[in-house]
Write an enzyme that holds these catalytic residues in place. Structure first.
Site, mmCIF file in Angstrom:
data_model
loop_
_atom_site.group_PDB
_atom_site.id
_atom_site.type_symbol
_atom_site.label_atom_id
_atom_site.label_comp_id
_atom_site.label_asym_id
_atom_site.label_seq_id
_atom_site.Cartn_x
_atom_site.Cartn_y
_atom_site.Cartn_z
ATOM 1 N N TYR A 78 12.745 -44.497 0.451
ATOM 2 C CA TYR A 78 11.973 -44.706 -0.778
ATOM 3 C C TYR A 78 10.497 -44.413 -0.579
ATOM 4 C CZ TYR A 78 15.793 -46.793 -3.383
ATOM 5 O OH TYR A 78 16.964 -46.991 -4.060
ATOM 6 N N LYS A 100 24.221 -46.820 9.052
ATOM 7 C CA LYS A 100 25.100 -45.656 9.143
ATOM 8 C C LYS A 100 24.830 -45.013 10.506
ATOM 9 C CE LYS A 100 28.121 -42.745 7.496
ATOM 10 N NZ LYS A 100 29.547 -43.105 7.285
ATOM 11 N N ASP A 135 29.434 -47.677 4.478
ATOM 12 C CA ASP A 135 30.624 -47.338 3.667
ATOM 13 C C ASP A 135 31.678 -48.436 3.787
ATOM 14 O OD1 ASP A 135 30.808 -46.536 6.322
ATOM 15 O OD2 ASP A 135 31.746 -44.602 5.917
ATOM 16 N N ASP A 155 19.649 -51.238 -1.970
ATOM 17 C CA ASP A 155 19.591 -51.017 -3.412
ATOM 18 C C ASP A 155 21.005 -50.866 -3.967
ATOM 19 O OD1 ASP A 155 18.572 -50.533 -5.946
ATOM 20 O OD2 ASP A 155 18.301 -48.391 -5.586
ATOM 21 N N ASP A 165 23.547 -53.972 -6.126
ATOM 22 C CA ASP A 165 24.151 -53.790 -7.456
ATOM 23 C C ASP A 165 25.659 -54.029 -7.389
ATOM 24 O OD1 ASP A 165 21.716 -53.089 -8.632
ATOM 25 O OD2 ASP A 165 22.638 -51.500 -9.847
HETATM 26 C C1 IPM Z 1 15.784 -52.426 -7.866
HETATM 27 C C2 IPM Z 1 15.542 -51.248 -8.753
HETATM 28 C C3 IPM Z 1 14.371 -50.479 -8.191
HETATM 29 C C4 IPM Z 1 14.772 -50.012 -6.821
HETATM 30 C C5 IPM Z 1 13.892 -49.289 -9.041
HETATM 31 C C6 IPM Z 1 13.516 -49.721 -10.436
HETATM 32 C C7 IPM Z 1 12.762 -48.547 -8.373
HETATM 33 O O1 IPM Z 1 16.675 -50.467 -8.880
HETATM 34 O O2 IPM Z 1 14.907 -53.285 -7.755
HETATM 35 O O3 IPM Z 1 16.843 -52.489 -7.235
HETATM 36 O O4 IPM Z 1 15.501 -49.036 -6.694
HETATM 37 O O5 IPM Z 1 14.361 -50.636 -5.850
HETATM 38 MN MN MN Z 2 18.396 -51.244 -7.813
#
Ligand code: IPM
Ligand code: MN
Length: 358
Positions: A143, A193, A225, A249, A253
């Site tokens: 990032y 990884k 993975d 990240d 999710d």
């Molecule tokens: C998160 C979001 C951010 C990230 C974006 C909005 C830059 O997806 O906080 O997970 O990828 O870190």
């Molecule tokens: Mn995110």
């Protein structure tokens, strides 16, 4: 004497203003009940700042955040700003705040209580009782590495990004993981990884070097993975998961959605200075302004703020208990609605939590 704390509030875009406004009533009430006073100042970031200042992260927002005891953020981004230049995208506000405040650790707790397990896309017996703390490295890796948006090589267009980690960057987040595991079930899963990436091999070597400092904690190394698979196959086996920025990240999710609603999940971003607290759900522009968003992710982020930045564990526990009671009593926002339960708007949900605090 009443303790006073200064909080910077960044409502942001989409449902951000609704959920932060709902959470602020809880913040003030929990502070009041525990002998604390919070002075809140609102600042702009994300699309809201682009509209006013032409940039997503105005210097005055950064300065205010640096001087504050904690930052509460709603969410940033939305289709309105999809066509702005990459260097001023709303997301740059979050990335910039993380970098400017040195927020190298992102804590995302993922818990599934028995009452919640019905909402999970996984079988209830597989998810009921899940309790994972994901620690995502937040200011390094791909990032923040060198990148190129477009480059011609032999007449063909290329773009590239680079993943890079240093030993100290890995050491500090891995130590934090071991310390967190000591107060939990005593297991750290370090995700990488390393079968392919050099940066991952450094990550794994460094985790292995830190492990002997914490003899009571078990260290397990896992490929990313495989971890993606374990999260849906056997999530109860995971305790503390520590990983880099990009893997974190994606995995957070995935972990969030097995709880049934991403709207419930809080997060804390910590470093050496001011901590930042935000729900993980994002700006959800499609439901913005309708008073249907779930404010509990933000309310639980306020609980984390009391715990990690305001040294007020009593207020944190008060909020977490109140949220549990409201859910147990059957109140739900639309994202978690089922037959026989009571539907609440964003503000009504906050009022229910407030009533449990008093
Ligand atoms: C998160 C979001 C951010 C990230 C974006 C909005 C830059 O997806 O906080 O997970 O990828 O870190
Ligand atoms: Mn995110």
């Amino acid at each position: 004497m009443m303790q006073e704390k200064n909080i910077v509030v960044i409502p942001g875009d989409g449902i951000g203003p609704e959920v932060t406004s709902a959470a602020l009533t809880i913040l003030h009430a929990a502070a009041g009940r525990t002998g604390m006073k919070c002075n809140c100042a609102t600042h702009l970031a994300g699309g809201a700042a682009i509209d006013v200042h032409g940039i997503p992260l105005p210097p005055e927002t950064v300065a205010a955040a640096r001087a504050a005891d904690a930052v509460l953020l709603g969410a940033v981004g939305g289709p309105k700003w999809d066509s702005v230049a990459p260097e001023i995208r709303p997301e740059k506000a979050i990335l910039g705040l993380r970098k400017e405040l040195g927020l190298f650790a992102n804590l995302r707790p993922v818990k599934v209580t028995a009452a919640m397990s019905d909402y999970s896309p996984l079988k209830p017996e597989r998810v009921s009782g899940v309790d994972i703390l994901i620690l995502r490295e937040l200011t390094g890796g791909i990032y923040f590495g060198k990148r190129c948006e477009s480059e011609m090589i032999d007449g063909v267009e290329h773009a590239w990004d680079t993943e890079q980690y240093s030993v100290p960057e890995v050491e500090r987040i891995v130590r934090m993981a071991f310390q967190a595991a000591a107060g939990r079930r005593g297991k750290v899963t370090s995700v990488d990884k390393a079968n392919v990436l050099a940066s991952s091999r450094l990550w794994r070597r460094t985790a292995g070097k830190i492990a002997p400092e914490y003899p009571a904690i078990q260290l397990e190394n896992m490929y990313v993975d495989n971890c993606a698979m374990q999260l849906v196959m056997a999530p109860k086996a995971l305790d503390v998961v520590v990983t880099g920025n990009l893997f974190g990240d994606i995995l957070t999710d995935e972990a969030a959605v097995i709880t049934g609603s991403i709207g419930m999940l809080p997060s804390a971003s910590l470093g050496s200075g001011t901590g930042l607290y935000e729900p993980i759900h994002g700006s959800a522009p499609d439901i913005a302004g309708k008073q249907i968003a779930n404010p509990l992710g933000t309310i639980l982020s306020v609980a984390m703020m009391f715990r990690h930045s305001l040294a007020n564990e009593a207020a944190a526990v008060l909020i977490e208990k109140a949220v549990e009671k409201v859910l147990a009593a059957g109140y739900r926002t639309g994202d978690m609605m089922q037959d026989g339960l009571t539907r609440c708007s964003t503000n009504e949900m906050a009022e229910k939590v407030l009533a449990e605090l008093q």
